[in-house]
Design an enzyme around this catalytic site. Structure first.
Site, PDB file in Angstrom:
ATOM      1  N   ARG A  58       0.795  -1.234   0.000  1.00 29.60           N
ATOM      2  CA  ARG A  58       0.000   0.000   0.000  1.00 29.60           C
ATOM      3  C   ARG A  58       0.824   1.280   0.000  1.00 29.60           C
ATOM      4  O   ARG A  58       0.444   2.245  -0.646  1.00 29.60           O
ATOM      5  CB  ARG A  58      -1.055   0.001   1.103  1.00 29.60           C
ATOM      6  CG  ARG A  58      -0.542   0.114   2.494  1.00 29.60           C
ATOM      7  CD  ARG A  58      -1.476  -0.554   3.440  1.00 29.60           C
ATOM      8  NE  ARG A  58      -1.345  -1.993   3.326  1.00 29.60           N
ATOM      9  CZ  ARG A  58      -2.315  -2.866   3.517  1.00 29.60           C
ATOM     10  NH1 ARG A  58      -3.502  -2.467   3.823  1.00 29.60           N
ATOM     11  NH2 ARG A  58      -2.071  -4.152   3.421  1.00 29.60           N
ATOM     12  N   THR A  59       1.953   1.272   0.674  1.00 34.24           N
ATOM     13  CA  THR A  59       2.739   2.513   0.722  1.00 34.24           C
ATOM     14  C   THR A  59       3.272   2.857  -0.672  1.00 34.24           C
ATOM     15  O   THR A  59       3.151   3.990  -1.137  1.00 34.24           O
ATOM     16  CB  THR A  59       3.898   2.388   1.739  1.00 34.24           C
ATOM     17  OG1 THR A  59       3.348   2.020   2.996  1.00 34.24           O
ATOM     18  CG2 THR A  59       4.656   3.688   1.881  1.00 34.24           C
ATOM     19  N   LYS A  86      25.655  -4.364   1.154  1.00 39.01           N
ATOM     20  CA  LYS A  86      26.592  -3.427   1.783  1.00 39.01           C
ATOM     21  C   LYS A  86      25.970  -2.049   1.923  1.00 39.01           C
ATOM     22  O   LYS A  86      25.190  -1.626   1.079  1.00 39.01           O
ATOM     23  CB  LYS A  86      27.836  -3.299   0.904  1.00 39.01           C
ATOM     24  CG  LYS A  86      28.518  -4.616   0.619  1.00 39.01           C
ATOM     25  CD  LYS A  86      29.755  -4.367  -0.212  1.00 39.01           C
ATOM     26  CE  LYS A  86      30.517  -5.645  -0.465  1.00 39.01           C
ATOM     27  NZ  LYS A  86      29.816  -6.500  -1.417  1.00 39.01           N
ATOM     28  N   ARG A 108      12.229   3.516   0.992  1.00 32.86           N
ATOM     29  CA  ARG A 108      11.993   2.589   2.122  1.00 32.86           C
ATOM     30  C   ARG A 108      13.217   1.695   2.238  1.00 32.86           C
ATOM     31  O   ARG A 108      13.719   1.177   1.243  1.00 32.86           O
ATOM     32  CB  ARG A 108      10.756   1.741   1.883  1.00 32.86           C
ATOM     33  CG  ARG A 108      10.641   0.610   2.895  1.00 32.86           C
ATOM     34  CD  ARG A 108       9.330  -0.085   2.847  1.00 32.86           C
ATOM     35  NE  ARG A 108       8.277   0.731   3.434  1.00 32.86           N
ATOM     36  CZ  ARG A 108       7.075   0.257   3.744  1.00 32.86           C
ATOM     37  NH1 ARG A 108       6.773  -0.992   3.517  1.00 32.86           N
ATOM     38  NH2 ARG A 108       6.163   1.048   4.274  1.00 32.86           N
ATOM     39  N   HIS A 136       8.200   6.290  10.128  1.00 31.23           N
ATOM     40  CA  HIS A 136       7.363   6.096   8.941  1.00 31.23           C
ATOM     41  C   HIS A 136       6.412   7.308   8.932  1.00 31.23           C
ATOM     42  O   HIS A 136       5.233   7.193   9.247  1.00 31.23           O
ATOM     43  CB  HIS A 136       6.612   4.773   9.068  1.00 31.23           C
ATOM     44  CG  HIS A 136       5.910   4.312   7.836  1.00 31.23           C
ATOM     45  ND1 HIS A 136       5.822   5.072   6.684  1.00 31.23           N
ATOM     46  CD2 HIS A 136       5.245   3.159   7.562  1.00 31.23           C
ATOM     47  CE1 HIS A 136       5.131   4.383   5.777  1.00 31.23           C
ATOM     48  NE2 HIS A 136       4.775   3.230   6.287  1.00 31.23           N
TER      49      HIS A 136
HETATM   50  C1  NCD Z   1       3.788  -0.688   7.995  1.00 31.04           C
HETATM   51  C2  NCD Z   1       5.259  -0.655   7.688  1.00 31.04           C
HETATM   52  O1  NCD Z   1       5.690  -1.049   6.620  1.00 31.04           O
HETATM   53  O2  NCD Z   1       5.976  -0.213   8.568  1.00 31.04           O
HETATM   54  N1  NCD Z   1       2.967  -0.914   6.899  1.00 31.04           N
HETATM   55  C3  NCD Z   1       2.652   0.085   6.052  1.00 31.04           C
HETATM   56  O3  NCD Z   1       3.424   0.943   5.724  1.00 31.04           O
HETATM   57  N2  NCD Z   1       1.388   0.086   5.600  1.00 31.04           N
HETATM   58  C4  NCD Z   1       3.461  -1.569   9.100  1.00 31.04           C
HETATM   59  C5  NCD Z   1       3.754  -3.016   8.956  1.00 31.04           C
HETATM   60  O4  NCD Z   1       4.475  -3.449   8.065  1.00 31.04           O
HETATM   61  O5  NCD Z   1       3.258  -3.763   9.804  1.00 31.04           O
END
Ligand code: NCD
Length: 318
Positions: A58-59, A86, A108, A136
């Site tokens: 989703r992100t 690395k 990420r 986050h």
């Molecule tokens: C979260 C994450 O990736 O930190 N999920 C997200 O971004 N929707 C929480 C999770 O992974 O449990």
């Protein structure tokens, strides 16, 4: 407008009025997203690169949609675990991408602090889409917008954050944000999933759901982050659900109009009962997903304005 930052790396260093600026703009994007024509031009001509060194559904989807709706050229780079053996790889990748002149970099990474390190090496705005167990920020902002819309305010609420606090960047960003907006934050977890420093974070710490949920306005459940566990943190999933999984009985301790949240992905029957998650009278889980797109549009819009101002020589950004 009071959002002057160059990057969005975390909630920790944001001021309350910066948070409000992002949420107010996101509110107007939430409206745009519900209309037939969902296009804006805030990012027109800009290039957005999404670099995900860790799995995401989703992100990543919501950052991609947010960029496209605002007119950016969006590129997704899925970088599996193999490309990050690395620390050097991250910087090299960043420098390579930087040479392509992106304007927005969404990152990420499984290591806490990696996104901040990367932001020092590039000439564009960097958004942290989750770094290890650190922060986050867009998740906390979308949670805040969801709460504000459901409760009509974002202050003086009692929010219980429950479950795997120890491994959760979602919990950390939410603790910062909810604290800055003057809410009462409670953490509820078994001792193995509660960070030892938690009591120094300006929160109340509980080891029982019944006590932690008492009279709460918001119940935020967290996923058991098994991929970050290097041993046995819980006796069994069954036992965990019995003691810490959200079901109707435990939820009855919260206020009658308490809302239920979960950042996803959910483990039904582990941290949350499926019927509670699907109960449209209590659960705002789908609203969180909807607000995610709006919040990311707002964050990227504001960062793009700051980037353009900086490039035009209008003062140095912090
Ligand atoms: C979260 C994450 O990736 O930190 N999920 C997200 O971004 N929707 C929480 C999770 O992974 O449990």
């Amino acid at each position: 407008m009071s959002f002057r930052a160059r990057h969005l790396l975390g909630i920790e260093h944001l001021a309350p009025d910066e948070i409000t600026t992002i949420l107010d703009l996101a509110e107007s994007y939430a409206e745009l997203n519900r209309s037939d024509i969902k296009h804006g031009d805030a990012l027109k001509g800009l290039t957005q690169i999404n670099m995900f060194f860790e799995a995401s559904t989703r992100t990543q989807a919501s950052f991609e949609l947010a960029g496209k709706r605002l007119g950016a050229d969006v590129m997704n780079m899925a970088l599996g675990a193999s490309s990050l053996k690395k620390g050097e790889t991250l910087i090299d990748t960043a420098l390579t991408l930087n040479a392509m002149h992106p304007d927005l970099l969404v990152v990420r990474h499984p290591h806490s602090g990696a996104v901040s390190l990367l932001s020092q090496k590039v000439n564009c705005a960097v958004l942290n889409a989750g770094d290890g167990r650190h922060e986050h920020p867009t998740q906390a902002l979308l949670d805040a917008l969801t709460i504000r819309r459901a409760k009509g305010r974002l202050h003086r609420l009692t929010v219980a954050i429950c479950g795997d606090i120890a491994h959760s960047r979602v919990a950390r960003s939410n603790i910062h944000l909810l604290g800055k907006m003057e809410n009462r934050v409670r953490l509820v977890a078994p001792p193995t999933l509660m960070p030892s420093q938690a009591s120094e974070w300006g929160v109340e710490v509980y080891g029982s759901m019944d006590e932690g949920l008492k009279d709460a306005d918001v119940v935020m459940m967290l996923r058991l982050q098994k991929e970050r566990m290097d041993g046995a943190f819980i006796p069994s999933e069954r036992e965990y659900f019995h003691r810490f999984g959200l079901d109707a009985e435990k939820l009855a301790h919260a206020k009658p109009d308490a809302i239920v949240m979960h950042p996803g992905p959910m483990n039904r029957g582990v941290e949350i009962d499926g019927t509670i998650a699907d109960d449209i009278n209590r659960s705002v889980i789908q609203d969180q997903v909807e607000m995610g797109v709006a919040v990311r549009m707002a964050a990227m819009d504001l960062l793009a304005r700051n980037l353009k101002a900086a490039r035009a020589g209008e003062g140095v950004l912090v």
